[in-house]
Design a protein around this motif. Structure first.
Motif, mmCIF file in Angstrom:
data_model
loop_
_atom_site.group_PDB
_atom_site.id
_atom_site.type_symbol
_atom_site.label_atom_id
_atom_site.label_comp_id
_atom_site.label_asym_id
_atom_site.label_seq_id
_atom_site.Cartn_x
_atom_site.Cartn_y
_atom_site.Cartn_z
ATOM 1 N N THR A 406 -19.309 -19.127 26.203
ATOM 2 C CA THR A 406 -19.353 -18.129 27.241
ATOM 3 C C THR A 406 -18.495 -19.005 28.460
ATOM 4 N N ALA A 407 -17.973 -18.165 29.113
ATOM 5 C CA ALA A 407 -17.129 -18.666 30.383
ATOM 6 C C ALA A 407 -18.373 -19.611 31.184
ATOM 7 N N LEU A 408 -19.523 -19.196 31.292
ATOM 8 C CA LEU A 408 -20.580 -19.651 32.122
ATOM 9 C C LEU A 408 -20.792 -21.234 31.523
ATOM 10 N N ALA A 409 -20.860 -21.260 30.024
ATOM 11 C CA ALA A 409 -20.928 -22.603 29.706
ATOM 12 C C ALA A 409 -19.555 -23.440 29.698
ATOM 13 N N ASN A 410 -18.495 -22.756 29.577
ATOM 14 C CA ASN A 410 -17.293 -23.294 29.460
ATOM 15 C C ASN A 410 -16.948 -24.258 30.915
ATOM 16 N N ARG A 411 -17.512 -23.580 31.902
ATOM 17 C CA ARG A 411 -17.112 -24.257 33.211
ATOM 18 C C ARG A 411 -17.769 -25.549 33.294
#
Length: 812
Positions: A406-411
């Motif tokens: 997810t973009a949440l984890a990728n950050r």
């Protein structure tokens, strides 16, 4: 005759409440789909894609159903009751998804199952929402009997009390007020869903929405006749039954959802945080081990001495003297216990959701709770903390985030967080990142993802090393003397730490933990010894997210896996491999196609549908980009989805109203107006591209940009419906063409922008592609305005009163 302002207020109340109810239904269903599909961006794009596709199909079906029929208040009440039933049926399906698909414990729902859940869980409510548009439009018109009477009544005007039975609200005004209600529903949703159960919210808001046309009918502003009376009464009865059964429904479906998650121990508590839905599982009060799930996926297990504790114990030897330590995403009690044994004076506990550590503390027994209390808990998410903490605060920053699906984890894997971590570390500080890897030979997608993360880390840390394993550990520092794999040096560091027994850490222990051959091989594969070409993983170009998602989808075969669904990773990889300019080639076909269609007024509806697809596709693509940027900036898509959607719909409402006012000018020509509007849209998108660094760095500017995205989407709709209404096409038919084209384009735009374009090319390049799309629309319409005719404020076709398309029917 009733006063005009009374009719207007009653009609606006119907429009506003319908939009609010549809927005609440959409938000609760999309959030439930997040949980069923573990919250990755495919669930976001898939849910939005299915929603807008359902709106398009519902609008076309509703347009055909109401053709030549009288629609009264009773029909509207029945439609809103059907929306409540469809929403509750979707909730029940999504909460019982794992059991229905027979997904084993610990496995993920497959691609085929994901598509089926989105279609059956979200699609029916979207169909009903799309059908509301032509229903309200027809109810706002004049009955057949009224039209006949108006022809024979000397001096009679169509639509007065003597002829019309509808609410007599112009469709354009319905769209604007409906979009305003959708914006209000989106803004209220984050607060409401944490305050009341989702079924109760749907029931209450659908009942309020249905009460508006019912009250108008009772007041004599819309008189149902015959079958409409029975439909309205049945609708109110169904809504009363739904409201009465909402609490038992919530208990039963939540029990099924918890049972299907398949974790160790029963789920004893569920928390709705701004970041996700947290489920706490364990054996009972003061339990010995607790499992936390976020949106259905395991977030942490604590205590975990043989997992997180052993890993942290080994990695802390990579720093000569770890006094201040920040641990993100690990087992909180083990982190404090192990770091203290290594001599740490200060241990800070962080996570991507600050509610995780607090929920763990409340669920664990007294001993583990005591270890957590010895550390310092962050009140904000760890990414925000690294941006705000004073420079040179830590000796060690250890990151244990979930894999970047997810973009949440990728950050937590991007160039930006490594830059922030380098600032937060002392000059001889150590950064550690757990990198989910492969048990055997990595596949190409896994290899590409690891290399993009290494390139991102190298931008801030020149000295790196790796520990092999299913979860590899990357060590990085700006000091060449910190990171070492020398067994003798690591054993010497163990000798100097009074909290440890040095006999447990001989040189052989470290030689086995860092096997020389495997370590060198993995370092070469990742590019630690030399710089390998390729993209860098960034916040707004999340290439690691795409690569990891491709690897995940390739092995995600549980739950209605199909032969065609298994090809999805290959299709996505091929789309992502296309250069940016290649995406402009299909758009270049649009201008000659639009010009060809524009030569014949009989094809004006098709031409309007194609241009509407460009408008809807670019608007939804920009909204998806802003959603990802908001999530990167704040970490709170679970709340931001509703907030940004509400802002988007506010822009649609303003655009629809502004476009309608423009259409009231004398000698207004829809094609000429569209050329000007598409040109202005391209210029504004260029402004978004130029200001992207400032917009994406501020949550407030992202919300404002969502309003602009909605404005660009809603403004052309009066002109599009005017174009579609040439040759006498009625308002409902013209609106159906435009709404269908708009939502088909929105479906394609949402999927492509999120899954392929943004990871492959980045935020700025995708916005430039959107500029090209709007420019192609303007070019395709220019040169054909001579055939457009003139439509004034009333218009020979009656379509000038139309505005604002598919998004307004429940707020994408």
């Amino acid at each position: 005759m009733k006063r005009p302002w009374v009719v207007t207020v009653a009609s606006d109340a119907c429009s506003f409440t319908a939009g609010t109810a549809a927005a609440l239904a959409q938000v609760v269903l999309v959030r439930e789909l997040f949980g069923a599909l573990e919250g990755h961006e495919v669930s976001v794009a898939l849910s939005l894609g299915v929603w807008v596709a359902g709106l398009a199909a519902g609008a076309l079906a509703g347009g055909r159903a109401v053709r030549g029929r009288d629609i009264d208040a009773g029909h509207l009440v029945a439609a809103l009751a059907l929306l409540a039933v469809a929403a509750l049926a979707g909730l029940a399906l999504l909460r019982d998804a794992r059991a229905l698909l027979e997904v084993p414990r610990g496995a993920s729902i497959g691609v085929g199952g994901s598509l089926l859940l989105a279609a059956l869980g979200v699609g029916p409510a979207a169909l009903v929402t799309g059908a509301l548009l032509p229903l309200f439009a027809q109810a706002s018109g004049v009955s057949r009997k009224g039209r006949q009477e108006a022809k024979h009544a000397k001096g009679g005007a169509e639509g007065e009390d003597g002829g019309g039975r509808g609410l007599r609200c112009p469709p354009a005004r319905f769209y604007a007020i409906d979009a305003l209600g959708t914006a209000a529903g989106g803004a209220l949703a984050p607060f409401l869903v944490s305050w009341a159960p989702a079924p109760r919210l749907v029931a209450v808001f659908a009942a309020v929405a249905a009460a508006a046309p019912a009250a108008a009918s009772w007041a004599g502003l819309a008189r149902p006749r015959g079958r409409s009376v029975w439909l309205g009464g049945a609708g109110l009865a169904v809504l009363a039954l739904v409201a009465f059964a909402s609490d038992p429904f919530e208990q039963a479906t939540q029990a099924r959802r918890r049972e299907g998650l398949g974790v160790a121990g029963a789920i004893t508590n569920t928390l709705e945080t701004p970041y996700e839905r947290l489920d706490v599982a364990g054996s009972g009060p003061g339990r010995s081990q607790v499992t936390l799930l976020g949106n259905g996926a395991v977030v942490t297990v604590a205590p975990d001495p043989y997992g997180a504790g052993a890993t942290l114990d080994l990695l802390l030897f990579e720093h000569p003297l770890p006094r201040t330590v920040l641990v993100v995403g690990s087992s909180a009690p083990d982190a404090v216990r192990v770091a203290t044994a290594h001599g740490a004076d200060e241990v800070t506990l962080g996570d991507f959701d600050p509610w995780v550590t607090a929920a763990l503390r409340d669920a664990l027994g007294p001993a583990d709770r005591g270890w957590i209390d010895r550390g310092q808990r962050l009140e904000i998410d760890a990414r925000a903390h690294l941006r705000e903490v004073p420079a040179a605060s830590y000796d060690v920053v250890a990151l244990f985030p979930p894999e970047p699906l997810t973009a949440l984890a990728n950050r937590f894997y991007t160039r930006e967080i490594f830059r922030d971590a380098a600032r937060a570390l002392r000059p001889d500080g150590l950064l550690v990142l757990r990198l989910p890897w492969s048990a055997n030979v990595p596949d190409p997608a896994t290899l590409a993802y690891g290399r993009s993360v290494v390139r991102a880390m190298r931008a801030s840390f020149p000295y790196m090393a790796v520990m092999p394993g299913i979860d590899a550990l990357l060590f990085a520092s700006r000091d060449p003397d910190v990171v070492t794999l020398d067994p003798n040096e690591l054993a010497a560091r163990a000798e100097g730490r009074p909290g440890l027994d040095p006999r447990a850490y001989p040189p052989d222990f470290f030689a086995e933990s860092f096997p020389a051959e495997q370590t060198a091989k993995l370092a070469a594969l990742l590019g630690l010894d030399r710089i390998l070409p390729g993209p860098v993983n960034e916040d707004l170009r999340p290439v690691a997210y795409l690569d990891r998602l491709l690897a995940h989808l390739a092995r995600r075969s549980t739950g209605l896996a199909t032969k065609h669904a298994s090809r999805l990773p290959g299709v996505l990889a091929a789309l992502a491999a296309l250069p940016a300019w290649a995406w402009l080639l299909p758009l270049l076909v649009m201008p000659p196609t639009a010009r060809l269609l524009g030569r014949r007024e009989s094809l004006a509806g098709l031409q309007a549908g194609i241009i509407a697809a460009l408008v809807g596709g670019t608007g939804m693509a920009l909204e998806m980009l802003l959603l990802v940027a908001y999530q990167v900036n704040t970490g709170r898509l679970y709340v931001g989805y509703a907030v940004l959607t509400g802002a988007f719909m506010l822009g649609v409402a303003a655009g629809a109203h502004g476009g309608t006012r423009l259409a009231e000018r004398p000698e207004w020509r829809p094609r000429a107006a569209l050329v000007r509007l598409e040109t202005v849209a391209g210029i504004l998108l260029l402004g978004v591209w130029a200001a992207a660094p400032w917009i994406t760095a501020s949550a407030g500017l992202l919300i404002a940009a969502s309003v602009v995205a909605g404005l660009l989407t809603g403004l052309p709709f009066p002109a599009l419906t005017g174009l579609a209404g040439l040759r006498g096409r009625g308002a409902a038919a013209a609106g159906a063409w435009v709404m269908a084209g708009d939502n088909v384009g929105a479906c394609v735009g949402a999927l492509l922008a999120t899954i392929a374009l943004l990871p492959a090319h980045g935020f700025g390049t995708v916005v430039l592609l959107l500029v090209g799309a709007r420019a192609c629309g303007a070019i395709g319409l220019s040169g054909t305005s001579g055939a457009s005719g003139t439509i004034g404020s009333s218009g020979s076709s009656g379509t000038s009163s139309w505005s604002g398309g598919g998004e307004t029917g429940g707020g994408r």
